[in-house]
Scaffold this motif. Structure first.
Motif, PDB file in Angstrom:
ATOM      1  N   ASP A  32       0.531  -0.892  -0.056  1.00  0.00           N
ATOM      2  CA  ASP A  32      -0.018   0.029  -0.484  1.00  0.00           C
ATOM      3  C   ASP A  32       1.136   1.504  -0.025  1.00  0.00           C
ATOM      4  O   ASP A  32       2.061   1.411   0.946  1.00  0.00           O
ATOM      5  CB  ASP A  32      -1.188  -0.515   0.679  1.00  0.00           C
ATOM      6  CG  ASP A  32      -2.076  -1.013   1.384  1.00  0.00           C
ATOM      7  OD1 ASP A  32      -2.178  -1.777  -0.145  1.00  0.00           O
ATOM      8  OD2 ASP A  32      -2.336  -1.352   2.064  1.00  0.00           O
ATOM      9  N   SER A  33       0.159   2.209  -0.553  1.00  0.00           N
ATOM     10  CA  SER A  33       1.371   3.288  -1.206  1.00  0.00           C
ATOM     11  C   SER A  33       0.659   4.473   0.580  1.00  0.00           C
ATOM     12  O   SER A  33      -0.096   4.089   1.065  1.00  0.00           O
ATOM     13  CB  SER A  33       0.739   4.562  -1.918  1.00  0.00           C
ATOM     14  OG  SER A  33      -0.695   4.715  -2.100  1.00  0.00           O
ATOM     15  N   THR A  34       2.410   4.706   0.886  1.00  0.00           N
ATOM     16  CA  THR A  34       2.030   5.465   1.939  1.00  0.00           C
ATOM     17  C   THR A  34       3.366   6.943   2.144  1.00  0.00           C
ATOM     18  O   THR A  34       4.374   7.321   0.939  1.00  0.00           O
ATOM     19  CB  THR A  34       2.875   4.468   3.100  1.00  0.00           C
ATOM     20  OG1 THR A  34       2.999   5.136   3.974  1.00  0.00           O
ATOM     21  CG2 THR A  34       4.585   3.977   2.515  1.00  0.00           C
ATOM     22  N   TYR A  35       2.653   7.624   2.651  1.00  0.00           N
ATOM     23  CA  TYR A  35       3.776   9.096   2.780  1.00  0.00           C
ATOM     24  C   TYR A  35       4.279   9.064   3.721  1.00  0.00           C
ATOM     25  O   TYR A  35       5.170  10.475   3.931  1.00  0.00           O
ATOM     26  CB  TYR A  35       2.213   9.913   2.669  1.00  0.00           C
ATOM     27  CG  TYR A  35       1.223  10.492   1.915  1.00  0.00           C
ATOM     28  CD1 TYR A  35       1.391  11.489   0.573  1.00  0.00           C
ATOM     29  CD2 TYR A  35       0.022  10.194   1.212  1.00  0.00           C
ATOM     30  CE1 TYR A  35       0.991  10.972  -1.183  1.00  0.00           C
ATOM     31  CE2 TYR A  35      -0.857   9.560   0.232  1.00  0.00           C
ATOM     32  CZ  TYR A  35      -0.234  10.454  -0.478  1.00  0.00           C
ATOM     33  OH  TYR A  35      -0.932  11.001  -1.819  1.00  0.00           O
ATOM     34  N   HIS A  36       4.890   8.385   4.899  1.00  0.00           N
ATOM     35  CA  HIS A  36       5.506   8.343   5.787  1.00  0.00           C
ATOM     36  C   HIS A  36       5.427   6.759   6.574  1.00  0.00           C
ATOM     37  O   HIS A  36       4.594   7.133   7.124  1.00  0.00           O
ATOM     38  CB  HIS A  36       5.417   9.616   7.032  1.00  0.00           C
ATOM     39  CG  HIS A  36       5.741   9.324   7.909  1.00  0.00           C
ATOM     40  ND1 HIS A  36       6.156   9.504   9.017  1.00  0.00           N
ATOM     41  CD2 HIS A  36       7.884   9.561   8.013  1.00  0.00           C
ATOM     42  CE1 HIS A  36       6.689   9.554   9.762  1.00  0.00           C
ATOM     43  NE2 HIS A  36       8.086   9.883   8.895  1.00  0.00           N
ATOM     44  N   LYS A  37       6.729   6.917   6.879  1.00  0.00           N
ATOM     45  CA  LYS A  37       6.711   6.062   7.557  1.00  0.00           C
ATOM     46  C   LYS A  37       8.223   6.132   8.303  1.00  0.00           C
ATOM     47  O   LYS A  37       9.875   6.565   7.060  1.00  0.00           O
ATOM     48  CB  LYS A  37       7.328   3.870   6.848  1.00  0.00           C
ATOM     49  CG  LYS A  37       5.629   3.761   6.615  1.00  0.00           C
ATOM     50  CD  LYS A  37       5.579   3.149   7.719  1.00  0.00           C
ATOM     51  CE  LYS A  37       3.853   2.045   7.194  1.00  0.00           C
ATOM     52  NZ  LYS A  37       3.262   3.336   6.659  1.00  0.00           N
ATOM     53  N   ILE A  38       7.900   5.647   9.207  1.00  0.00           N
ATOM     54  CA  ILE A  38       9.138   5.564  10.182  1.00  0.00           C
ATOM     55  C   ILE A  38      10.457   4.513  10.271  1.00  0.00           C
ATOM     56  O   ILE A  38       9.616   3.937  10.622  1.00  0.00           O
ATOM     57  CB  ILE A  38       9.295   6.795  11.432  1.00  0.00           C
ATOM     58  CG1 ILE A  38      10.289   6.958  12.020  1.00  0.00           C
ATOM     59  CG2 ILE A  38       7.699   6.291  11.957  1.00  0.00           C
ATOM     60  CD1 ILE A  38      10.215   8.268  13.480  1.00  0.00           C
ATOM     61  N   GLY A  39      11.569   4.738  10.312  1.00  0.00           N
ATOM     62  CA  GLY A  39      12.404   3.795  10.450  1.00  0.00           C
ATOM     63  C   GLY A  39      12.204   2.735  12.174  1.00  0.00           C
ATOM     64  O   GLY A  39      12.352   1.397  11.938  1.00  0.00           O
ATOM     65  N   MET A  40      12.048   4.152  13.128  1.00  0.00           N
ATOM     66  CA  MET A  40      12.190   3.095  14.110  1.00  0.00           C
ATOM     67  C   MET A  40      10.537   2.658  14.648  1.00  0.00           C
ATOM     68  O   MET A  40      10.032   1.812  15.263  1.00  0.00           O
ATOM     69  CB  MET A  40      12.136   4.517  15.208  1.00  0.00           C
ATOM     70  CG  MET A  40      13.528   4.621  15.436  1.00  0.00           C
ATOM     71  SD  MET A  40      14.066   6.160  14.248  1.00  0.00           S
ATOM     72  CE  MET A  40      13.657   6.741  14.517  1.00  0.00           C
ATOM     73  N   SER A  41       9.603   2.604  13.326  1.00  0.00           N
ATOM     74  CA  SER A  41       8.821   1.457  13.515  1.00  0.00           C
ATOM     75  C   SER A  41       8.723   0.026  12.951  1.00  0.00           C
ATOM     76  O   SER A  41       8.295  -1.002  12.401  1.00  0.00           O
ATOM     77  CB  SER A  41       7.339   1.639  13.091  1.00  0.00           C
ATOM     78  OG  SER A  41       7.028   2.133  11.906  1.00  0.00           O
ATOM     79  N   TYR A  42      10.132  -0.034  12.415  1.00  0.00           N
ATOM     80  CA  TYR A  42      10.639  -0.996  11.576  1.00  0.00           C
ATOM     81  C   TYR A  42       9.666  -2.285  10.835  1.00  0.00           C
ATOM     82  O   TYR A  42       9.324  -2.893  10.737  1.00  0.00           O
ATOM     83  CB  TYR A  42      10.991  -2.329  12.706  1.00  0.00           C
ATOM     84  CG  TYR A  42      11.514  -1.912  13.839  1.00  0.00           C
ATOM     85  CD1 TYR A  42      13.336  -1.737  13.375  1.00  0.00           C
ATOM     86  CD2 TYR A  42      11.166  -1.673  15.020  1.00  0.00           C
ATOM     87  CE1 TYR A  42      14.150  -0.417  14.144  1.00  0.00           C
ATOM     88  CE2 TYR A  42      12.997  -1.149  16.246  1.00  0.00           C
ATOM     89  CZ  TYR A  42      13.780  -0.100  15.524  1.00  0.00           C
ATOM     90  OH  TYR A  42      14.373  -0.158  16.444  1.00  0.00           O
TER      91      TYR A  42
END
Length: 250
Positions: A32-42
């Motif tokens: 699914d497309s995403t506008y933001h993922k943070i690395g710390m959520s793995y």
């Protein structure tokens, strides 16, 4: 360092730039497309690897090296391995040197970085993207990691995103903190394909890692902070006007 990325288009757009991916199995990947993922959520993320031909897979962002041998160590230190400094890839004795032949590409449509403004209380977030194509490829390394998940005790495929010293634009944006002056190791489409060549020597790897994306090939604008919980929609990358914000020079 780069801990915040976006993939706002369809997974099929990757095939436009790497048509050799149109082989058995690659068309079944769902993301699914995403506008933001943070690395710390793995998070899981699409990656391209060379496994008897280029393959599109979903790996988890954030390797878990053997030294993190307890759940407590994983919780406290895993984030240190989200990014890998490109200078360490050919440095003997490093984790990244040990897995330098396990290369991958991380497709993205953009990434976020914070700029420190003298006299301002808060840093200003910027969204940065390629000017001439809707996605770009970041060099990475992959590894099988112990999951430390009671429900999934098996080893899982993970990746780290490579960073390098910043170009003149990114040096102005990523100008504060312990890791100031860094940017993702973004490759041209041609160099991205070369990065996955299984026959690369250390000399070849060194040459590839010398590449610096010209600042003129990046588009950028200030946005609201992405470190606050918000809906995953286009508002995340909407341009924000900050009164008195000093201009960047390129």
């Amino acid at each position: 360092m780069c801990y915040d990325i976006a993939f706002t288009t369809s997974i099929e757009s990757i095939f436009k730039y790497l048509p050799q991916l149109r082989s058995a199995g690659n068309l079944d990947i769902h993301f699914d497309s995403t506008y933001h993922k943070i690395g710390m959520s793995y998070p899981q993320w699409p990656v391209i690897v060379n496994n008897n031909g280029l393959q599109l897979e979903k790996y988890t962002w954030g390797p878990i090296p053997k030294m993190l041998n307890t759940a407590e160590k994983v919780k406290k230190q895993r984030q240190l391995f989200l990014n890998a400094r490109s200078e360490k890839v050919l440095e003997n004795g490093t984790l990244w040197n040990a897995i330098r032949h396990q290369r991958c590409l991380i497709p993205a449509t953009g990434f976020f970085e914070y700029r420190q403004i003298p006299g301002w209380k808060n840093k200003v977030a910027y969204y940065i993207k390629a000017k001439e194509q809707d996605i770009f490829f970041i060099a990475g390394l992959w590894a099988l990691s112990n999951s430390w998940d009671a429900d999934k005790p098996e080893r899982i495929p993970t990746f780290a995103l490579l960073t390098r010293s910043a170009n003149p634009l990114m040096a102005q944006i990523h100008n504060g903190g312990d890791n100031a002056g860094r940017m993702p190791m973004i490759l041209t489409n041609e160099l991205a394909t070369a990065w996955l060549n299984e026959q690369l020597t250390d000399t070849d790897i060194r040459e590839l890692l010398q590449y610096e994306l010209p600042a003129a090939q990046l588009d950028y604008w200030p946005v609201n902070s992405v470190r606050k919980v918000k809906p995953d929609d286009a508002a995340v990358i909407a341009q924000v006007q900050y009164e008195g914000l000093p201009a960047l020079t390129v």
